[in-house]
Structure formats: C-alpha cells, structure tokens
Scaffold this active site. Structure first.
Site, PDB file in Angstrom:
ATOM      1  N   THR A  46       0.810  -1.230   0.000  1.00  0.00           N
ATOM      2  CA  THR A  46       0.000   0.000   0.000  1.00  0.00           C
ATOM      3  C   THR A  46       0.838   1.274   0.000  1.00  0.00           C
ATOM      4  O   THR A  46       1.932   1.314   0.591  1.00  0.00           O
ATOM      5  CB  THR A  46      -0.905   0.010   1.253  1.00  0.00           C
ATOM      6  OG1 THR A  46      -1.433   1.323   1.446  1.00  0.00           O
ATOM      7  CG2 THR A  46      -0.141  -0.355   2.520  1.00  0.00           C
ATOM      8  N   GLU A  96       0.235   3.689   1.742  1.00  0.00           N
ATOM      9  CA  GLU A  96       0.339   4.172   3.136  1.00  0.00           C
ATOM     10  C   GLU A  96       1.750   3.945   3.683  1.00  0.00           C
ATOM     11  O   GLU A  96       2.163   4.603   4.629  1.00  0.00           O
ATOM     12  CB  GLU A  96      -0.684   3.463   4.025  1.00  0.00           C
ATOM     13  CG  GLU A  96      -2.133   3.856   3.777  1.00  0.00           C
ATOM     14  CD  GLU A  96      -2.497   5.254   4.247  1.00  0.00           C
ATOM     15  OE1 GLU A  96      -2.080   5.654   5.345  1.00  0.00           O
ATOM     16  OE2 GLU A  96      -3.197   5.953   3.492  1.00  0.00           O
ATOM     17  N   TYR A 115      -1.183   0.193  11.043  1.00  0.00           N
ATOM     18  CA  TYR A 115      -1.548  -0.496   9.803  1.00  0.00           C
ATOM     19  C   TYR A 115      -0.386  -0.483   8.812  1.00  0.00           C
ATOM     20  O   TYR A 115       0.016  -1.530   8.285  1.00  0.00           O
ATOM     21  CB  TYR A 115      -2.782   0.182   9.179  1.00  0.00           C
ATOM     22  CG  TYR A 115      -3.029  -0.187   7.741  1.00  0.00           C
ATOM     23  CD1 TYR A 115      -3.651  -1.386   7.405  1.00  0.00           C
ATOM     24  CD2 TYR A 115      -2.633   0.662   6.703  1.00  0.00           C
ATOM     25  CE1 TYR A 115      -3.868  -1.731   6.070  1.00  0.00           C
ATOM     26  CE2 TYR A 115      -2.847   0.337   5.375  1.00  0.00           C
ATOM     27  CZ  TYR A 115      -3.459  -0.867   5.068  1.00  0.00           C
ATOM     28  OH  TYR A 115      -3.663  -1.203   3.752  1.00  0.00           O
ATOM     29  N   LYS A 174       1.952  -3.463   7.232  1.00  0.00           N
ATOM     30  CA  LYS A 174       2.039  -3.678   5.781  1.00  0.00           C
ATOM     31  C   LYS A 174       3.497  -3.655   5.308  1.00  0.00           C
ATOM     32  O   LYS A 174       3.882  -4.369   4.388  1.00  0.00           O
ATOM     33  CB  LYS A 174       1.235  -2.615   5.033  1.00  0.00           C
ATOM     34  CG  LYS A 174      -0.260  -2.917   4.952  1.00  0.00           C
ATOM     35  CD  LYS A 174      -0.574  -4.004   3.929  1.00  0.00           C
ATOM     36  CE  LYS A 174      -2.056  -4.231   3.738  1.00  0.00           C
ATOM     37  NZ  LYS A 174      -2.364  -5.370   2.856  1.00  0.00           N
TER      38      LYS A 174
HETATM   39  P1  GDP Z   1      -6.584   5.575   3.955  1.00  0.00           P
HETATM   40  O1  GDP Z   1      -5.778   6.416   3.018  1.00  0.00           O
HETATM   41  O2  GDP Z   1      -6.395   4.101   3.738  1.00  0.00           O
HETATM   42  O3  GDP Z   1      -6.404   5.944   5.369  1.00  0.00           O
HETATM   43  O4  GDP Z   1      -8.117   5.819   3.502  1.00  0.00           O
HETATM   44  P2  GDP Z   1      -9.347   6.564   4.233  1.00  0.00           P
HETATM   45  O5  GDP Z   1     -10.425   6.656   3.212  1.00  0.00           O
HETATM   46  O6  GDP Z   1      -9.696   5.894   5.514  1.00  0.00           O
HETATM   47  O7  GDP Z   1      -8.784   8.011   4.584  1.00  0.00           O
HETATM   48  C1  GDP Z   1      -8.302   8.889   3.595  1.00  0.00           C
HETATM   49  C2  GDP Z   1      -8.075  10.263   4.193  1.00  0.00           C
HETATM   50  O8  GDP Z   1      -9.314  10.858   4.516  1.00  0.00           O
HETATM   51  C3  GDP Z   1      -7.254  10.271   5.487  1.00  0.00           C
HETATM   52  O9  GDP Z   1      -6.283  11.279   5.413  1.00  0.00           O
HETATM   53  C4  GDP Z   1      -8.268  10.601   6.564  1.00  0.00           C
HETATM   54  O10 GDP Z   1      -7.728  11.303   7.681  1.00  0.00           O
HETATM   55  C5  GDP Z   1      -9.209  11.502   5.779  1.00  0.00           C
HETATM   56  N1  GDP Z   1     -10.548  11.631   6.390  1.00  0.00           N
HETATM   57  C6  GDP Z   1     -11.205  12.774   6.709  1.00  0.00           C
HETATM   58  N2  GDP Z   1     -12.375  12.528   7.286  1.00  0.00           N
HETATM   59  C7  GDP Z   1     -12.503  11.173   7.353  1.00  0.00           C
HETATM   60  C8  GDP Z   1     -13.524  10.307   7.851  1.00  0.00           C
HETATM   61  O11 GDP Z   1     -14.548  10.732   8.351  1.00  0.00           O
HETATM   62  N3  GDP Z   1     -13.290   8.964   7.726  1.00  0.00           N
HETATM   63  C9  GDP Z   1     -12.148   8.462   7.136  1.00  0.00           C
HETATM   64  N4  GDP Z   1     -11.993   7.133   7.008  1.00  0.00           N
HETATM   65  N5  GDP Z   1     -11.163   9.267   6.693  1.00  0.00           N
HETATM   66  C10 GDP Z   1     -11.337  10.597   6.789  1.00  0.00           C
END
Ligand code: GDP
Length: 323
Positions: free
Chosen positions: A123, A125, A147, A151
């Site tokens: 990933t 990430e 996480y 990974k």
């Molecule tokens: P990730 O890149 O695998 O962590 O995918 P996510 O979809 O969980 O998060 C992507 C980005 O969106 C991260 O930088 C989060 O901090 C931001 N984000 C902002 N608001 C939210 C929320 O309500 N839920 C999630 N999951 N992410 C959020």
C-alpha cells in the site's frame, strides 16, 4: 485451467479480482474466515462459482491446508485488517493479521507449492510522511500508523522470500482505490453514501475529520488487473499502481455534492472523532514503471469515480425510499 487462491475475497479488491479471474477461465479458490453473520455482499452474484476453503491468515495450519487443497498456480494475498483508523485501537491484531499473516501465507506457499506465483497487497500508506513527491518504487518508506507498519513488514517479507528462496513473489504498492464496493468506513464511500442519503431526505449532515489530506484515488476494478499482470511477467518485481493525480478530501466532497445539486458547505460538519493521531498528508504516485513494463493504464478518471459511487448509493437508497 489455471488455479488461483485468493485471500480476502469478500472485500472490495477480492471481489473484483475473483470476478476478473473467473472471466479469464480460472478455477478460483477463496479463503473464508468464519463469521457469525454473512459477509457476501460484494460477491453475492457469483459466490457459487467460487471454491470456498475455511481458514484464517493467523492460523498457519489452515493456510497449509488451503494451499494443499487448491494446488494454485497463483496466490493473491489480499486479506488484512485494512482500515488505518482502526489500527490505532487494535495495533496488535493489525500486526498479527496484516503483518504476520503475510509471513504465514508465504510459509504455506514455500512449504507446499514453492513454484506458485505470489502477489502481496502492499500500500501507498507505507510512504506515509513522504520522502519525495511523487512516490515511486524507489522512494523510502515512512509508515505513519500501526496499519502501515504492519504492511511494511509484509512488503519486506515478500521481497525477502523472493530473494532468499527464488520464489515468484511480487509486491503491488497500490495507491488508494475505490468503488461502490468500498467499505463504508473509508472516507470516499462514507461521503458518497451520506450524500445519497442526504439527497433522498434520509440524513441531514456529513461528519468528517481532516478535509485537507490528499490522496491519489483510482478505481479498484482497474487495479485488480494490475495485480494479475504482475504475475504474468517473466520476472517477479514490485510495482507502484496509481493515477498520477492527487485530490483533497474536500475536492471529493465538493464533486459528490455538486453532482446531486447540493452545496456541501450546508451539510459537512468537522468532527474531532474522525481526526487521526498521525496523518499521511499527501499521496501521489508515479506508476510509469507499471505503464511501461505491464502496459497497464487506468480507465476511470477522478470525477467519473465519484459519480459512479454516488450513482450506486443513490440506487441503493432509492428502493428504501420507495418502500
Ligand atoms: P486511507 O488512506 O487508507 O487511510 O483511507 P481513508 O479513506 O480511511 O482516509 C483517507 C483520508 O481521509 C485520510 O487522510 C483521513 O484522515 C481523511 N478523512 C477525513 N475525514 C474522514 C472520515 O470521516 N473517515 C475516514 N476514514 N477518513 C477521513
């Protein structure tokens, strides 16, 4: 008939990949973890075409059995505790499943079918606090969550098994990839799902965390093809898969709301609960190696991806409203 063993089939990527391989004429074996409630929403329409094997990434004996039964030409390890947000609350379980689970799967393949080709779902990430922009295969890693630390272990174990045992093991460093099958906790699906509910009068606000973080978001259906392509090459290698575009969470929100004719500012509420202890501020991938060597290309652009997901969620709730 080629044979594939996939872990994580009921998740977003596993469902697209298994559909893709069935269409290619593969016999697909799917590792299934026991749950007390059904988890087949993503594979409902073709679940009878899958050959299910009960097992768990944290149980090496079950993986050995799965490799023995399936006798695979290709193994795709997509199962994980895959949500970054959860990994701070469950760091050890995340390490066991997302990290050690990869070593278990590699061991099962090494012991039972060492010439099977192996794909590990790595990933973007892992780039975390990015060392350069854009990120490519040679960019140093700096994981920012339990996480991504787990990974990273899985990534290096894959490289290590390739170099130590001459296994055909590949690590796909995939940037965020989304679809209507994305879990509701991820920000993209959370947005499109809530936008659909707001549009249909079923909700009146969308609570989000950091709107400024930037991601390189592609379509999952395109990305599973890249996984397969990696295993069809002459030599095993690692590849970045991305769109080469980055957008803020705010831009995703704006496009989703404006698609249904609403102004996002009226509905979005910032909520501390969704902020993370450490953030990955900016991801932007350079996938020129994959474009050149795998001849891989994305087919869905950013706005179309948002629209596709909103359309799906509108359909989903339309029937609720009509009942
Ligand atoms: P990730 O890149 O695998 O962590 O995918 P996510 O979809 O969980 O998060 C992507 C980005 O969106 C991260 O930088 C989060 O901090 C931001 N984000 C902002 N608001 C939210 C929320 O309500 N839920 C999630 N999951 N992410 C959020």
């Amino acid at each position: 008939m080629k044979r594939a063993l996939i872990t994580g089939v009921t998740g977003q990527d596993g469902s697209y990949l298994s559909e893709f391989l069935i269409k290619k004429g593969y016999k697909v074996f799917a590792l299934r973890r026991r749950t007390s409630t059904p988890i087949y929403v993503n594979v409902e329409s073709f679940k009878d075409q899958l050959n299910w094997i009960d097992g768990d990434l944290t149980d090496l004996s079950s993986l050995i059995r799965a490799v023995q039964i399936s006798d695979p030409d290709e193994v795709y390890n997509l199962a994980a505790q895959s949500f970054v947000g959860t990994s701070w609350g469950q760091p050890l379980a995340t390490g066991e499943i997302t990290g050690i689970g990869v070593a278990n799967m590699l061991e099962a393949v090494r012991l039972m079918k060492p010439d099977a080709r192996f794909y590990q779902a790595s990933t973007s990430e892992m780039f975390g606090k990015v060392a350069e922009i854009p990120q490519r295969e040679t960019t140093p890693f700096y994981p920012r969550s339990p996480y991504s630390a787990a990974k990273l272990y899985g990534h290096w174990m894959t490289v290590n098994y390739r170099e130590s045992f001459s296994m055909f093991a590949c690590s796909g460093i995939l940037f965020n990839h989304e679809s209507p099958r994305r879990g509701l906790e991820f920000v993209t699906r959370k947005i499109t799902n809530t936008v659909a509910r707001i549009k249909l009068g079923l909700s009146d606000e969308l609570r989000l965390g950091n709107l400024d973080s930037k991601r390189d978001w592609g379509f999952a259906g395109d990305y599973v093809k890249a996984m397969w392509l990696m295993l069809q090459q002459e030599k095993p290698d690692d590849y970045v898969i991305s769109t080469g575009e980055t957008h803020t969470v705010r831009e995703f929100v704006e496009i989703a709301f404006s698609y249904v004719g609403l102004n996002w500012k009226k509905y979005v509420v910032q909520d501390e609960r969704f902020m993370r202890p450490a953030e990955v501020d900016l991801l932007l991938g350079d996938c020129s190696k994959a474009e050149k060597q795998l001849n891989w290309k994305k087919s869905v652009n950013f706005a179309s991806l948002v629209h596709m997901m909103v359309d799906y969620d509108l359909d989903l709730y339309q029937s609720v409203v009509e009942e």
